[in-house]
Design a protein around this motif. Structure first.
Motif, PDB file in Angstrom:
ATOM      1  N   MET A   1      -9.034 -52.826  17.328  1.00  0.00           N
ATOM      2  CA  MET A   1     -10.129 -52.447  18.211  1.00  0.00           C
ATOM      3  C   MET A   1     -11.420 -52.297  17.409  1.00  0.00           C
ATOM      4  O   MET A   1     -11.392 -51.874  16.263  1.00  0.00           O
ATOM      5  CB  MET A   1      -9.831 -51.090  18.871  1.00  0.00           C
ATOM      6  CG  MET A   1      -8.869 -51.151  20.023  1.00  0.00           C
ATOM      7  SD  MET A   1      -8.640 -49.532  20.794  1.00  0.00           S
ATOM      8  CE  MET A   1     -10.186 -49.329  21.632  1.00  0.00           C
ATOM      9  N   PRO A   2     -12.521 -52.601  18.032  1.00  0.00           N
ATOM     10  CA  PRO A   2     -13.795 -52.402  17.347  1.00  0.00           C
ATOM     11  C   PRO A   2     -14.147 -50.910  17.230  1.00  0.00           C
ATOM     12  O   PRO A   2     -13.654 -50.081  17.984  1.00  0.00           O
ATOM     13  CB  PRO A   2     -14.805 -53.128  18.225  1.00  0.00           C
ATOM     14  CG  PRO A   2     -14.127 -53.394  19.508  1.00  0.00           C
ATOM     15  CD  PRO A   2     -12.669 -53.255  19.309  1.00  0.00           C
ATOM     16  N   PRO A  21     -10.522 -47.382  13.946  1.00  0.00           N
ATOM     17  CA  PRO A  21     -10.341 -48.530  14.855  1.00  0.00           C
ATOM     18  C   PRO A  21      -9.795 -48.153  16.238  1.00  0.00           C
ATOM     19  O   PRO A  21     -10.072 -48.849  17.211  1.00  0.00           O
ATOM     20  CB  PRO A  21      -9.370 -49.435  14.107  1.00  0.00           C
ATOM     21  CG  PRO A  21      -9.587 -49.110  12.668  1.00  0.00           C
ATOM     22  CD  PRO A  21      -9.880 -47.626  12.646  1.00  0.00           C
ATOM     23  N   LEU A  22      -9.047 -47.062  16.343  1.00  0.00           N
ATOM     24  CA  LEU A  22      -8.521 -46.641  17.645  1.00  0.00           C
ATOM     25  C   LEU A  22      -9.495 -45.759  18.411  1.00  0.00           C
ATOM     26  O   LEU A  22      -9.209 -45.325  19.523  1.00  0.00           O
ATOM     27  CB  LEU A  22      -7.190 -45.917  17.464  1.00  0.00           C
ATOM     28  CG  LEU A  22      -6.060 -46.769  16.879  1.00  0.00           C
ATOM     29  CD1 LEU A  22      -4.811 -45.924  16.654  1.00  0.00           C
ATOM     30  CD2 LEU A  22      -5.765 -47.968  17.769  1.00  0.00           C
ATOM     31  N   LYS A  42     -25.742 -55.436   8.706  1.00  0.00           N
ATOM     32  CA  LYS A  42     -25.312 -56.835   8.627  1.00  0.00           C
ATOM     33  C   LYS A  42     -24.145 -56.976   7.650  1.00  0.00           C
ATOM     34  O   LYS A  42     -23.174 -57.687   7.939  1.00  0.00           O
ATOM     35  CB  LYS A  42     -26.476 -57.739   8.213  1.00  0.00           C
ATOM     36  CG  LYS A  42     -27.474 -57.952   9.332  1.00  0.00           C
ATOM     37  CD  LYS A  42     -28.640 -58.818   8.881  1.00  0.00           C
ATOM     38  CE  LYS A  42     -29.628 -59.037  10.016  1.00  0.00           C
ATOM     39  NZ  LYS A  42     -30.787 -59.843   9.605  1.00  0.00           N
ATOM     40  N   LYS A  43     -24.215 -56.298   6.532  1.00  0.00           N
ATOM     41  CA  LYS A  43     -23.108 -56.326   5.565  1.00  0.00           C
ATOM     42  C   LYS A  43     -21.870 -55.652   6.153  1.00  0.00           C
ATOM     43  O   LYS A  43     -20.748 -56.136   5.987  1.00  0.00           O
ATOM     44  CB  LYS A  43     -23.514 -55.637   4.260  1.00  0.00           C
ATOM     45  CG  LYS A  43     -24.467 -56.448   3.433  1.00  0.00           C
ATOM     46  CD  LYS A  43     -24.836 -55.727   2.152  1.00  0.00           C
ATOM     47  CE  LYS A  43     -25.889 -56.489   1.378  1.00  0.00           C
ATOM     48  NZ  LYS A  43     -26.367 -55.752   0.212  1.00  0.00           N
ATOM     49  N   TYR A  44     -22.075 -54.540   6.840  1.00  0.00           N
ATOM     50  CA  TYR A  44     -20.951 -53.819   7.445  1.00  0.00           C
ATOM     51  C   TYR A  44     -20.234 -54.702   8.467  1.00  0.00           C
ATOM     52  O   TYR A  44     -19.002 -54.729   8.535  1.00  0.00           O
ATOM     53  CB  TYR A  44     -21.459 -52.530   8.099  1.00  0.00           C
ATOM     54  CG  TYR A  44     -20.370 -51.659   8.641  1.00  0.00           C
ATOM     55  CD1 TYR A  44     -19.645 -50.820   7.794  1.00  0.00           C
ATOM     56  CD2 TYR A  44     -20.042 -51.667   9.998  1.00  0.00           C
ATOM     57  CE1 TYR A  44     -18.632 -50.014   8.282  1.00  0.00           C
ATOM     58  CE2 TYR A  44     -19.028 -50.866  10.488  1.00  0.00           C
ATOM     59  CZ  TYR A  44     -18.327 -50.040   9.634  1.00  0.00           C
ATOM     60  OH  TYR A  44     -17.308 -49.258  10.124  1.00  0.00           O
ATOM     61  N   PHE A  45     -21.011 -55.446   9.251  1.00  0.00           N
ATOM     62  CA  PHE A  45     -20.434 -56.301  10.293  1.00  0.00           C
ATOM     63  C   PHE A  45     -19.651 -57.479   9.733  1.00  0.00           C
ATOM     64  O   PHE A  45     -18.916 -58.130  10.467  1.00  0.00           O
ATOM     65  CB  PHE A  45     -21.521 -56.820  11.235  1.00  0.00           C
ATOM     66  CG  PHE A  45     -22.141 -55.747  12.093  1.00  0.00           C
ATOM     67  CD1 PHE A  45     -21.524 -54.526  12.292  1.00  0.00           C
ATOM     68  CD2 PHE A  45     -23.362 -55.965  12.706  1.00  0.00           C
ATOM     69  CE1 PHE A  45     -22.092 -53.551  13.081  1.00  0.00           C
ATOM     70  CE2 PHE A  45     -23.943 -54.994  13.501  1.00  0.00           C
ATOM     71  CZ  PHE A  45     -23.307 -53.791  13.682  1.00  0.00           C
ATOM     72  N   GLU A  48     -16.273 -55.424   9.632  1.00  0.00           N
ATOM     73  CA  GLU A  48     -15.872 -54.564  10.750  1.00  0.00           C
ATOM     74  C   GLU A  48     -16.515 -55.020  12.044  1.00  0.00           C
ATOM     75  O   GLU A  48     -17.651 -55.477  12.058  1.00  0.00           O
ATOM     76  CB  GLU A  48     -16.286 -53.099  10.486  1.00  0.00           C
ATOM     77  CG  GLU A  48     -15.686 -52.490   9.262  1.00  0.00           C
ATOM     78  CD  GLU A  48     -14.187 -52.265   9.339  1.00  0.00           C
ATOM     79  OE1 GLU A  48     -13.619 -52.277  10.454  1.00  0.00           O
ATOM     80  OE2 GLU A  48     -13.572 -52.075   8.276  1.00  0.00           O
ATOM     81  N   GLN A  49     -15.769 -54.858  13.133  1.00  0.00           N
ATOM     82  CA  GLN A  49     -16.318 -55.107  14.469  1.00  0.00           C
ATOM     83  C   GLN A  49     -16.851 -53.795  15.016  1.00  0.00           C
ATOM     84  O   GLN A  49     -16.224 -52.745  14.847  1.00  0.00           O
ATOM     85  CB  GLN A  49     -15.239 -55.632  15.409  1.00  0.00           C
ATOM     86  CG  GLN A  49     -14.762 -57.022  15.099  1.00  0.00           C
ATOM     87  CD  GLN A  49     -13.738 -57.468  16.133  1.00  0.00           C
ATOM     88  OE1 GLN A  49     -12.854 -56.714  16.512  1.00  0.00           O
ATOM     89  NE2 GLN A  49     -13.874 -58.695  16.594  1.00  0.00           N
TER      90      GLN A  49
END
Length: 138
Positions: A1-2, A21-22, A42-45, A48-49
């Motif tokens: 999950m995002p 994530p949950l 931008k780096k985090y994405f 990770e969603q």
């Protein structure tokens, strides 16, 4: 999950918190200078969603916008421009910094560690995210 990211915006620092994530637990992530936030995200994405942004809404005691509200609205516009597909939610941030200070005082940290303003901003963002997570969603 995002995940969900929350921000405690300040003109000198932005405290950032994230869910697991949950989306059960809110955790402090980092404190970033406002000029660096878009590059940081931008780096985090890349790894990770993110499903949503939660932004602390600065208000006066009477519920009217505080002096810093215009800066937070500008930050919101920058987020929307760079990440148009991520919805934004606003949470009243009154008392979050005070609660963050109290949490730090009760943590048993040394005086020098308690005065770390980055820590206060990250904890305030975590409190904002926790408030959001406790609200019923349809």
């Amino acid at each position: 999950m995002p995940r969900i990211l929350a921000f405690d915006y300040g003109t000198k620092r932005i405290g950032i918190a994230v869910t697991d994530p949950l989306q059960i637990i809110a955790t402090g992530l980092d404190t970033i200078h406002p000029k660096d936030i878009i590059e940081y995200l931008k780096k985090y994405f890349l790894t990770e969603q993110v499903e949503a942004f939660v932004i602390g809404d600065p208000k006066q005691m009477d519920g009217s916008p505080s002096d810093s509200a215009q800066h937070v609205k500008g930050f919101s516009k920058i987020l929307r421009r760079n990440f148009p597909d991520i919805p934004q939610f606003w949470i009243d941030e009154r008392f979050t910094s005070k609660l963050a200070h109290q949490a730090i005082m009760q943590s048993g940290l040394k005086k020098q560690d308690r005065q770390n303003k980055d820590r206060v901003d990250t904890i305030a963002a975590t409190i904002i995210l926790q408030y959001f997570m406790e609200q019923p969603r349809l």
